[in-house]
Every structure is written in C-alpha cells, then in structure tokens.
Design a protein around this motif. Structure first.
Motif, PDB file in Angstrom:
ATOM      1  N   ALA A  10       0.812  -1.217   0.000  1.00  0.00           N
ATOM      2  CA  ALA A  10       0.000   0.000   0.000  1.00  0.00           C
ATOM      3  C   ALA A  10       0.851   1.275   0.000  1.00  0.00           C
ATOM      4  O   ALA A  10       0.322   2.384  -0.041  1.00  0.00           O
ATOM      5  CB  ALA A  10      -0.926  -0.002   1.215  1.00  0.00           C
ATOM      6  N   LEU A  11       2.181   1.112   0.060  1.00  0.00           N
ATOM      7  CA  LEU A  11       3.051   2.296   0.144  1.00  0.00           C
ATOM      8  C   LEU A  11       3.128   3.021  -1.195  1.00  0.00           C
ATOM      9  O   LEU A  11       3.454   2.415  -2.219  1.00  0.00           O
ATOM     10  CB  LEU A  11       4.460   1.852   0.586  1.00  0.00           C
ATOM     11  N   THR A  12       2.828   4.310  -1.185  1.00  0.00           N
ATOM     12  CA  THR A  12       2.963   5.109  -2.410  1.00  0.00           C
ATOM     13  C   THR A  12       3.698   6.405  -2.089  1.00  0.00           C
ATOM     14  O   THR A  12       3.655   6.895  -0.945  1.00  0.00           O
ATOM     15  CB  THR A  12       1.587   5.484  -3.016  1.00  0.00           C
ATOM     16  N   VAL A  13       4.354   6.950  -3.100  1.00  0.00           N
ATOM     17  CA  VAL A  13       5.062   8.226  -2.937  1.00  0.00           C
ATOM     18  C   VAL A  13       4.044   9.328  -2.604  1.00  0.00           C
ATOM     19  O   VAL A  13       4.325  10.212  -1.789  1.00  0.00           O
ATOM     20  CB  VAL A  13       5.869   8.560  -4.209  1.00  0.00           C
ATOM     21  N   GLU A  14       2.871   9.232  -3.197  1.00  0.00           N
ATOM     22  CA  GLU A  14       1.818  10.225  -2.944  1.00  0.00           C
ATOM     23  C   GLU A  14       1.486  10.304  -1.448  1.00  0.00           C
ATOM     24  O   GLU A  14       1.389  11.385  -0.867  1.00  0.00           O
ATOM     25  CB  GLU A  14       0.526   9.861  -3.704  1.00  0.00           C
ATOM     26  N   GLN A  15       1.284   9.132  -0.838  1.00  0.00           N
ATOM     27  CA  GLN A  15       0.901   9.128   0.582  1.00  0.00           C
ATOM     28  C   GLN A  15       2.033   9.628   1.469  1.00  0.00           C
ATOM     29  O   GLN A  15       1.786  10.301   2.473  1.00  0.00           O
ATOM     30  CB  GLN A  15       0.490   7.704   1.007  1.00  0.00           C
ATOM     31  N   VAL A  16       3.268   9.289   1.109  1.00  0.00           N
ATOM     32  CA  VAL A  16       4.410   9.782   1.883  1.00  0.00           C
ATOM     33  C   VAL A  16       4.502  11.303   1.753  1.00  0.00           C
ATOM     34  O   VAL A  16       4.785  12.007   2.728  1.00  0.00           O
ATOM     35  CB  VAL A  16       5.727   9.100   1.426  1.00  0.00           C
TER      36      VAL A  16
END
Lengths: 184, 184
Positions: B20-26
């Motif tokens: 579920a890790l995305t650059v957007e969420q970070v």
C-alpha cells in the motif's frame, strides 16, 4: 500438468527472478494455456506458492551416519549445497526469494520450512534412540538452530556462505544440544 | 526533511504494508512535495532503503550487565521487543518486510544488519576484556547465532516468537561460545 508448470516457474525465476515472472512466460514455457494458469493458480503469486509447495514435497536424503555431529553437518551442508551450488542453487534460492516478495508467500514459506525442519529433525530423534541424547530434546529446535544462521545469511543479510560457516553452525547447534539447552 | 520523510514511510508501512506504500501518501503525510521525493529517493524502494538506513543509525542501549549470559539474553530480548512489542514492533517489522520485498532492499538490509550485529558484538568483546572468554572469539558470529533463530522466525517462517524462545536462543549461543565453537 502441475510438474510442467512448476518446472516452468522455476526456470523463469532462475533466469529473471520474481520481478520478471509473468503468467504469459510460464504459459509459453510450460505449454499450459494462460487462461488455465489464471483459473487454477490466480496469477504469479499463486504459481510461486505452488512451486514452493511442490519443492516441499520433493524427497531429499536425510543423513543417517550414526553420529549426531556428522548428521547435523550433513544437514547444514544440504542447505549450503541446495541454495548455493550452481547446479541446484539458482532455482531454490530464486524460489524462496520470490515467496518472500509475494503477497501470498507467507503461508507457502511457513509450510515449506515446517516440512523441511520436521524431516531433518529425524537426525535428532535417531540420536535419542541411540542413547546419544536424553529424551525430551526439542528436535525441531535443534535443526532450526543449526540452519537459521544459514537462512539468515542467504535470505536476509545476503552475506556469503561457505562450508566452514555451515560446519560451524552445525557445531554450535550440537554444543547447545549437548549442554541441554533444547531439553525440557 | 529527512526525519519527516522517514517518519511518514514508517507510519505508512505500519498501517498498510509495502503493497500500500505510495510516494503520494508519503508526500501527503510528510508535507514534502512529491517531486522532491522522486528526485531525491527515486520512488518507493528508495524511500524504504532510506528509512532502513535511518533506523540503522538509531541509537539503542547495548546491554552491559557484567555477565555475557545476561547480556546475550538482553540482546535477544531487544530483538524480540523491537519487532514484536506493539509499541515498537509494527514499524520495524513492516520496514524489514518491505526491504525484503523491495528491489533495492538487499543493500539496505545488508547495511542495517551489519550495523546491528557490529553494535551488539560489544557484549562479547567486553566478556573477552573481563577474561570470561578467550581472545580470538568471533564476536559478530556469536551475535549472529543468538539472533538468527529470531530473525528466521520473524521474517522467513512467520513462526511465533516469545521470551522463552529468545532466552533459549541466547543460551544456545552462549553454550556454543563456551564450547569454543566461535574461537579461532
């Protein structure tokens, strides 16, 4: 069909690793239709899990030298050779690595190692039967202790592994066993 | 900025895992612009590697009880607590699991564990200085042996882990060390 599919998965993993594994390539290599692969295994991760389940069932020669020390060394050598010898190592190592990266891999890994640890624990059970060890020793934990440093290097730290390291891991497990660490 | 990004990566991994890790969420969670994240870290796998590098640098209290047996137990307890205590375990476990699944993870994992093993080896070096062990003992291998069964369970087989298992792993490494297995 299952054997052809598993062979194709192992060959694809050996050549390109998990990142390059596709259902299309497994279909081409195995001669099994893509739609059949998707229907039966769901996709790449299901194919990896199937290959690992198949590997867990593969027979391997449990050592039986008559001495726990020699048997434990043979077990750690089997891990060393199975995962690092160019003749076998590529596919096996790629398969475990793929399962570690797959979303469905956890259960397949748990089953694979449960089977392998249980099989190898026969060398400890036989040592108890010969009177080399007291009853009540946790046979699976002896094998886990002997082999965990090898798996830690192979699949977590990527540190190199050789016969001297495998020998030492076997010797460490033996010393701990003889000191009573694994006896209830 | 680095600390904010690392905190955001850990929080995202804890809640959703690597899948579920995305650059957007970070970007959203850290307040650092997405373009900056891509430019500096390349993407998700670079962010995971950065978080692991940051974790390797984090200070931890190396035990110094005056006894190798107690120190080794404290080291395996630190692994147990660090990866399974709800207060710490989620982020650390998710981070190692993410690195195992990342294409850039191998080097980050190697560095992380090299640092951790080297740090903890101080407990063996001190035992040599106290005269508890002969010089020439491979201090890092003692720590590797004590902790590998824990890491094997945590990240490869998924088997449960508890204080008794951590104690036994420390006792096994101590017995092997005292038997001279790790002394050249």
């Amino acid at each position: 069909m299952r054997a052809a599919v598993v062979d194709a998965v192992l060959a694809e993993l050996s050549s390109g690793g998990y990142d390059a594994l596709t259902v299309e390539q497994v279909a081409t290599r195995s001669g099994v239709h893509k739609a059949t692969l998707y229907r039966r295994w769901g996709g790449v991760d299901g194919l990896v899990a199937e290959a690992l389940a198949h590997s867990a069932e593969a027979e391997w020669a449990i050592p039986d030298t008559g001495s726990l020390a020699d048997d434990l060394r043979a077990v750690t050598h089997a891990v060393l050779v199975g995962f690092t010898d160019p003749a076998y190592g590529g596919a096996a190592t790629a398969l475990i690595s793929a399962a570690l990266r797959s979303t469905q891999g956890a259960q397949a890994l748990a089953s694979f190692f449960a089977t392998r640890l249980h099989d190898a624990a026969a060398v400890v059970t036989r040592a108890v039967e010969r009177g080399e060890l007291p009853a009540g020793v946790d046979a699976v934990e002896v094998i886990r202790t002997a082999t965990a440093p090898l798996y830690f290097r192979l699949f977590i730290t990527g540190e190199p592994l050789d016969k001297a390291i495998a020998d030492r891991a076997a010797a460490a497990a033996l010393a701990a066993t003889e000191a009573g660490v694994f006896t209830a």
